[in-house]
Motif scaffolding. Structure first.
Motif, PDB file in Angstrom:
ATOM      1  N   THR A 105     -13.532 -10.955  -0.979  1.00 42.58           N
ATOM      2  CA  THR A 105     -12.278 -10.564  -0.347  1.00 42.58           C
ATOM      3  C   THR A 105     -11.517  -9.634  -1.282  1.00 42.58           C
ATOM      4  N   ALA A 106     -10.688  -8.789  -0.699  1.00 42.75           N
ATOM      5  CA  ALA A 106      -9.847  -7.889  -1.490  1.00 42.75           C
ATOM      6  C   ALA A 106      -8.585  -7.599  -0.702  1.00 42.75           C
ATOM      7  N   LEU A 107      -7.585  -7.111  -1.403  1.00 39.04           N
ATOM      8  CA  LEU A 107      -6.304  -6.810  -0.778  1.00 39.04           C
ATOM      9  C   LEU A 107      -5.843  -5.449  -1.286  1.00 39.04           C
ATOM     10  N   TYR A 108      -5.652  -4.504  -0.373  1.00 34.04           N
ATOM     11  CA  TYR A 108      -5.141  -3.178  -0.731  1.00 34.04           C
ATOM     12  C   TYR A 108      -3.643  -3.146  -0.471  1.00 34.04           C
ATOM     13  N   ILE A 109      -2.887  -2.663  -1.452  1.00 29.76           N
ATOM     14  CA  ILE A 109      -1.429  -2.632  -1.365  1.00 29.76           C
ATOM     15  C   ILE A 109      -0.984  -1.182  -1.223  1.00 29.76           C
ATOM     16  N   LEU A 110      -0.312  -0.886  -0.105  1.00 26.68           N
ATOM     17  CA  LEU A 110       0.146   0.467   0.193  1.00 26.68           C
ATOM     18  C   LEU A 110       1.656   0.445   0.398  1.00 26.68           C
ATOM     19  N   LYS A 111       2.363   1.390  -0.173  1.00 31.08           N
ATOM     20  CA  LYS A 111       3.813   1.449  -0.039  1.00 31.08           C
ATOM     21  C   LYS A 111       4.209   2.324   1.132  1.00 31.08           C
ATOM     22  N   GLU A 112       5.164   1.810   1.915  1.00 30.15           N
ATOM     23  CA  GLU A 112       5.659   2.551   3.070  1.00 30.15           C
ATOM     24  C   GLU A 112       6.749   3.507   2.607  1.00 30.15           C
ATOM     25  N   ASN A 113       6.536   4.793   2.815  1.00 28.89           N
ATOM     26  CA  ASN A 113       7.517   5.810   2.449  1.00 28.89           C
ATOM     27  C   ASN A 113       8.057   6.471   3.705  1.00 28.89           C
ATOM     28  N   GLU A 114       9.276   6.152   4.051  1.00 22.14           N
ATOM     29  CA  GLU A 114       9.980   6.710   5.200  1.00 22.14           C
ATOM     30  C   GLU A 114       9.443   6.221   6.533  1.00 22.14           C
ATOM     31  N   SER A 115       8.116   6.159   6.680  1.00 19.30           N
ATOM     32  CA  SER A 115       7.552   5.705   7.959  1.00 19.30           C
ATOM     33  C   SER A 115       6.229   4.991   7.713  1.00 19.30           C
ATOM     34  N   GLN A 116       5.803   4.261   8.760  1.00 18.66           N
ATOM     35  CA  GLN A 116       4.537   3.530   8.671  1.00 18.66           C
ATOM     36  C   GLN A 116       3.362   4.480   8.538  1.00 18.66           C
ATOM     37  N   ALA A 117       3.517   5.686   9.080  1.00 18.98           N
ATOM     38  CA  ALA A 117       2.418   6.650   9.039  1.00 18.98           C
ATOM     39  C   ALA A 117       2.227   7.223   7.638  1.00 18.98           C
ATOM     40  N   ASN A 118       3.259   7.114   6.794  1.00 18.72           N
ATOM     41  CA  ASN A 118       3.188   7.684   5.456  1.00 18.72           C
ATOM     42  C   ASN A 118       3.049   6.553   4.437  1.00 18.72           C
ATOM     43  N   LEU A 119       1.814   6.142   4.179  1.00 16.69           N
ATOM     44  CA  LEU A 119       1.558   5.031   3.274  1.00 16.69           C
ATOM     45  C   LEU A 119       0.904   5.532   1.997  1.00 16.69           C
ATOM     46  N   GLN A 120       1.371   5.028   0.877  1.00 22.29           N
ATOM     47  CA  GLN A 120       0.868   5.441  -0.441  1.00 22.29           C
ATOM     48  C   GLN A 120       0.095   4.296  -1.081  1.00 22.29           C
ATOM     49  N   LEU A 121      -1.170   4.550  -1.421  1.00 26.49           N
ATOM     50  CA  LEU A 121      -1.976   3.525  -2.070  1.00 26.49           C
ATOM     51  C   LEU A 121      -1.417   3.226  -3.455  1.00 26.49           C
ATOM     52  N   MET A 122      -1.129   1.949  -3.703  1.00 27.01           N
ATOM     53  CA  MET A 122      -0.600   1.535  -4.992  1.00 27.01           C
ATOM     54  C   MET A 122      -1.689   0.905  -5.868  1.00 27.01           C
ATOM     55  N   CYS A 123      -2.460  -0.010  -5.292  1.00 28.08           N
ATOM     56  CA  CYS A 123      -3.448  -0.739  -6.080  1.00 28.08           C
ATOM     57  C   CYS A 123      -4.285  -1.599  -5.149  1.00 28.08           C
ATOM     58  N   PHE A 124      -5.294  -2.277  -5.694  1.00 25.15           N
ATOM     59  CA  PHE A 124      -5.998  -3.298  -4.947  1.00 25.15           C
ATOM     60  C   PHE A 124      -6.439  -4.399  -5.904  1.00 25.15           C
ATOM     61  N   THR A 125      -6.767  -5.546  -5.343  1.00 26.23           N
ATOM     62  CA  THR A 125      -7.065  -6.736  -6.152  1.00 26.23           C
ATOM     63  C   THR A 125      -8.472  -6.647  -6.720  1.00 26.23           C
ATOM     64  N   GLN A 126      -8.598  -5.979  -7.846  1.00 25.68           N
ATOM     65  CA  GLN A 126      -9.916  -5.707  -8.434  1.00 25.68           C
ATOM     66  C   GLN A 126     -10.385  -6.831  -9.360  1.00 25.68           C
ATOM     67  N   LEU A 127      -9.445  -7.493 -10.053  1.00 26.14           N
ATOM     68  CA  LEU A 127      -9.823  -8.527 -11.015  1.00 26.14           C
ATOM     69  C   LEU A 127     -10.252  -9.799 -10.296  1.00 26.14           C
ATOM     70  N   ARG A 128     -11.100 -10.589 -10.959  1.00 28.30           N
ATOM     71  CA  ARG A 128     -11.691 -11.734 -10.293  1.00 28.30           C
ATOM     72  C   ARG A 128     -11.782 -12.946 -11.216  1.00 28.30           C
ATOM     73  N   ASN A 129     -11.571 -14.099 -10.632  1.00 26.39           N
ATOM     74  CA  ASN A 129     -11.830 -15.374 -11.290  1.00 26.39           C
ATOM     75  C   ASN A 129     -12.491 -16.279 -10.260  1.00 26.39           C
ATOM     76  N   ARG A 130     -13.812 -16.416 -10.368  1.00 31.97           N
ATOM     77  CA  ARG A 130     -14.600 -17.153  -9.377  1.00 31.97           C
ATOM     78  C   ARG A 130     -14.410 -16.524  -8.002  1.00 31.97           C
ATOM     79  N   GLU A 131     -13.875 -17.272  -7.013  1.00 38.45           N
ATOM     80  CA  GLU A 131     -13.742 -16.726  -5.658  1.00 38.45           C
ATOM     81  C   GLU A 131     -12.397 -16.042  -5.435  1.00 38.45           C
ATOM     82  N   VAL A 132     -11.525 -16.037  -6.470  1.00 37.91           N
ATOM     83  CA  VAL A 132     -10.181 -15.468  -6.341  1.00 37.91           C
ATOM     84  C   VAL A 132     -10.172 -14.026  -6.852  1.00 37.91           C
ATOM     85  N   PHE A 133      -9.637 -13.096  -6.038  1.00 38.75           N
ATOM     86  CA  PHE A 133      -9.456 -11.709  -6.453  1.00 38.75           C
ATOM     87  C   PHE A 133      -7.955 -11.439  -6.553  1.00 38.75           C
TER      88      PHE A 133
END
Length: 629
Positions: free
Chosen positions: A326-354
């Motif tokens: 599993t992973a989670l991508y975090i995008l910031k909303e700038n002015e509108s939902q259509a304008n999303l900026q990629l901030m980061c994603f859950t890359q680090l891992r500990n067993r089944e937790v990302f």
């Protein structure tokens, strides 16, 4: 089980339209239908519509190649004379009837004439002389492109046996890819292709006169026996593959330990919120999931994690979803939902937790869950024995079986997104949309609260059980509607959760209380595809196709999995052949070692995700990307 106000019977599911609607009876395609379907597939690989005409020799050559033919220049000239200005789809079909597909045996026969040692290979020096000095001459650059194809060349020799296999599998995969597109795109599959109608008389491409059956047979015999035409066959076959690039990554056992996820210090003092969700595997292999909006009131350090949800398990039942990445991508909303900026994603891992730790400024963020699809896959072995869902006691009263109640309890656990032990109307409607495609309105929800156990206007676990029991009673014990619910939620006939992966998201913020809300449930594409592509382009290793600087392959290794992305900067669509056969202890989300993808002009696409079959052992990613069109 869409609810409407009224009597108890009004609660009954409207999902019966799924289970009781008549299915379209499918009959095997005739040879004629298969032929024309394949013709359409090949034609639409080159043209946007079958109403478009072939306007040049090059277009005819390319279309015939995509149809699995291996045309020599002599063959092209036979159908495209100095008087020819265009050919249409019907002309193309007639050509394909006459020009039979190149067989593997014919290709091998052509190559064997150059195999002086009879060892399945040809020296590069001999191949170079043959292709540049005799017959249809190739340029030095074209020959170099062939010699640089990594998976068929080694130690100064061209392995024509591997090449023949590569050629045949590429044809099959290209055809398969296009046929799948025809099936999925209903508009395309119902399009009128050319002027052909079943039973229409054959006509030859104008102005080429129709040869007699005897002359056709004679031409075929000449093609197989003439050395010049054998060289032409070899030439057109090698031109099929323009260039290639390869990646090799060796990963140690348990390589994810290098990116260990650790909790921040004093996290127990941070404010926390949790939400659940689920990945659902559709029949066509697409994955959909909940998507979320998160609000951060002020700049703060944030710690986000996602992991598979651990459900209560019936003894002896497998839990395949617990091994899903599993992973989670975090995008910031700038002015509108259509304008999303990629901030980061859950890359680090500990067993089944990302997870991910970092600072986020105040604002609205979108959280888009992702899974590679390597381990969330359709079952290979179908279940033959169906579990019992309901039974009647000696008085005739209907009850839910223990196994079914356990499955329903787990479903309740999954759809209770905020984990408070009750279902709000909003949470229940995610379930309704998933299982019936409809929403429950406020009036129907009020009736539900009057008839089933609720607390604070939310449905309890017992109320949810009783709702399903009522549905079974409304159908007099017929379980078909119940199975619609179960299949929609990822359960198979044995009541095993095999086509879904429930997950839980935890968000910690140091200086403020984060807020999270499930907004909708959508395919893992669109914004997610863009986010993955951007992440790989920013962090991955890039390699250009030799001689085609507009075609770039990116590979990103995040220790747990490897993702490849293809960028096509050119004005034309391209087809890339992917070969993973030399990889070891690997699996990919496509389930194929060899396949082909089409990349639209001026676009970027995720090509594949690759993971180890066994994380306790070394795994080697060795992939060759070849440009074939």
């Amino acid at each position: 089980m869409a609810i409407s106000p009224g009597s108890d019977t009004d609660f009954s599911s409207q999902k019966s339209t799924f289970s009781e609607s008549p299915r379209t009876k499918k009959f095997p395609l005739t040879e004629e239908e298969i032929f024309y379907t394949n013709c359409r597939a090949a034609y639409l690989t080159v043209f946007k519509s079958s109403l478009e005409n072939i306007m040049s020799k090059d277009q005819l050559y390319l279309a015939l190649q995509h149809a699995g033919r291996n045309p020599s220049q002599k063959t092209i000239n036979k159908y495209w004379t100095p008087q020819t200005t265009k050919l249409n789809f019907d002309d193309f079909c007639i050509i394909l009837r006459k020009e039979k597909p190149t067989s593997k045996a014919e290709l091998l026969k052509s190559f064997k004439q150059l195999d002086v040692n009879a060892d399945g290979s040809i020296l590069h020096t001999d191949l170079y002389k043959f292709l540049t000095k005799r017959g249809e001459k190739m340029t030095r650059e074209e020959v170099n492109a062939i010699i640089n194809l990594a998976d068929v060349n080694a130690d100064g020799k061209f392995d024509y046996i591997k090449f023949c296999k590569l050629y045949m599998t590429t044809n099959e995969q290209c055809l398969k890819t296009t046929l799948e597109k025809l099936e999925v795109d209903s508009k395309l599959s119902h399009q009128q292709f050319g002027s052909h109608i079943k039973g229409s008389p054959e006509r030859d491409p104008s102005p080429v006169p129709k040869p007699s059956p005897g002359s056709i047979r004679k031409t075929d015999q000449e093609t197989l026996s003439s050395k010049g035409d054998i060289r032409s066959s070899l030439l057109s076959t090698t031109r099929k593959f323009k260039t290639s690039v390869s990646f090799t990554i060796t990963m140690d056992a348990n390589s994810n330990r290098n990116s260990k996820l650790t909790e921040p210090n004093l996290i127990k003092d941070w404010q926390c919120i949790q939400s659940k969700g689920c990945f659902f595997l559709e029949e066509d292999g697409e994955i959909i999931s909940h998507q979320y909006r998160m609000q951060i009131a002020q700049r703060s350090m944030v710690f986000l994690t996602i992991k598979p949800l651990n459900l209560s398990q019936v003894e002896g039942k497998p839990s395949p979803w617990l091994s899903v990445d599993t992973a989670l991508y975090i995008l910031k909303e700038n002015e509108s939902q259509a304008n999303l900026q990629l901030m980061c994603f859950t890359q680090l891992r500990n067993r089944e937790v990302f997870g991910w730790t970092g600072e986020l400024g105040p604002g609205i963020y979108w959280l888009i869950p992702s899974t590679t699809g390597c381990r969330l896959r359709k079952e290979v072995k179908p279940v033959t024995e169906e579990a019992q869902l309901v039974y009647r006691d000696e008085t005739g009263e209907l009850f839910l079986t223990k196994e079914f109640r356990s499955a329903l309890s787990n479903i309740f656990e999954v759809i209770d997104l905020d984990g408070n032990g009750h279902l709000s109307l909003e949470e229940y409607n995610f379930f309704e949309l998933r299982t019936s495609g409809e929403k429950c309105d406020e009036d129907a929800w009020a009736v539900c609260r009057e008839n089933f156990d609720t607390k604070k206007n939310e449905l309890t676990r017992q109320g949810f059980m009783d709702l399903n029991l009522m549905e079974a009673n409304d159908r007099e014990g017929d379980p078909r509607d119940l199975w619609v619910t179960l299949h929609s939620m990822g359960y198979n006939k044995a009541l095993e959760l095999t086509a879904a992966c429930p997950f839980v998201i935890d968000i910690y913020a140091e200086k403020c209380k984060p807020r999270i809300k499930a907004v909708h449930m959508e395919p893992c594409s669109g914004q997610l595809e863009k986010a993955i592509c951007k992440s790989v382009l920013n962090k991955g290793e890039a390699k250009l196709m030799d001689g085609y600087e507009n075609i770039i392959v990116y590979t990103y290794n995040c220790n747990t999995w490897i993702t490849s992305v293809i960028e096509n900067k050119s004005d034309d669509k391209v087809i890339i052949h992917i070969n993973n056969e030399l990889s070891k202890n690997c699996m990919n989300n496509r389930g194929l070692n060899i396949f082909a993808v089409e990349v639209a002009p001026k676009s970027t696409m995720v090509c594949q995700h690759v993971m180890p079959l066994n994380e306790q052992q070394e795994w080697v990613y060795y992939c060759i990307y070849s440009l074939i069109s």
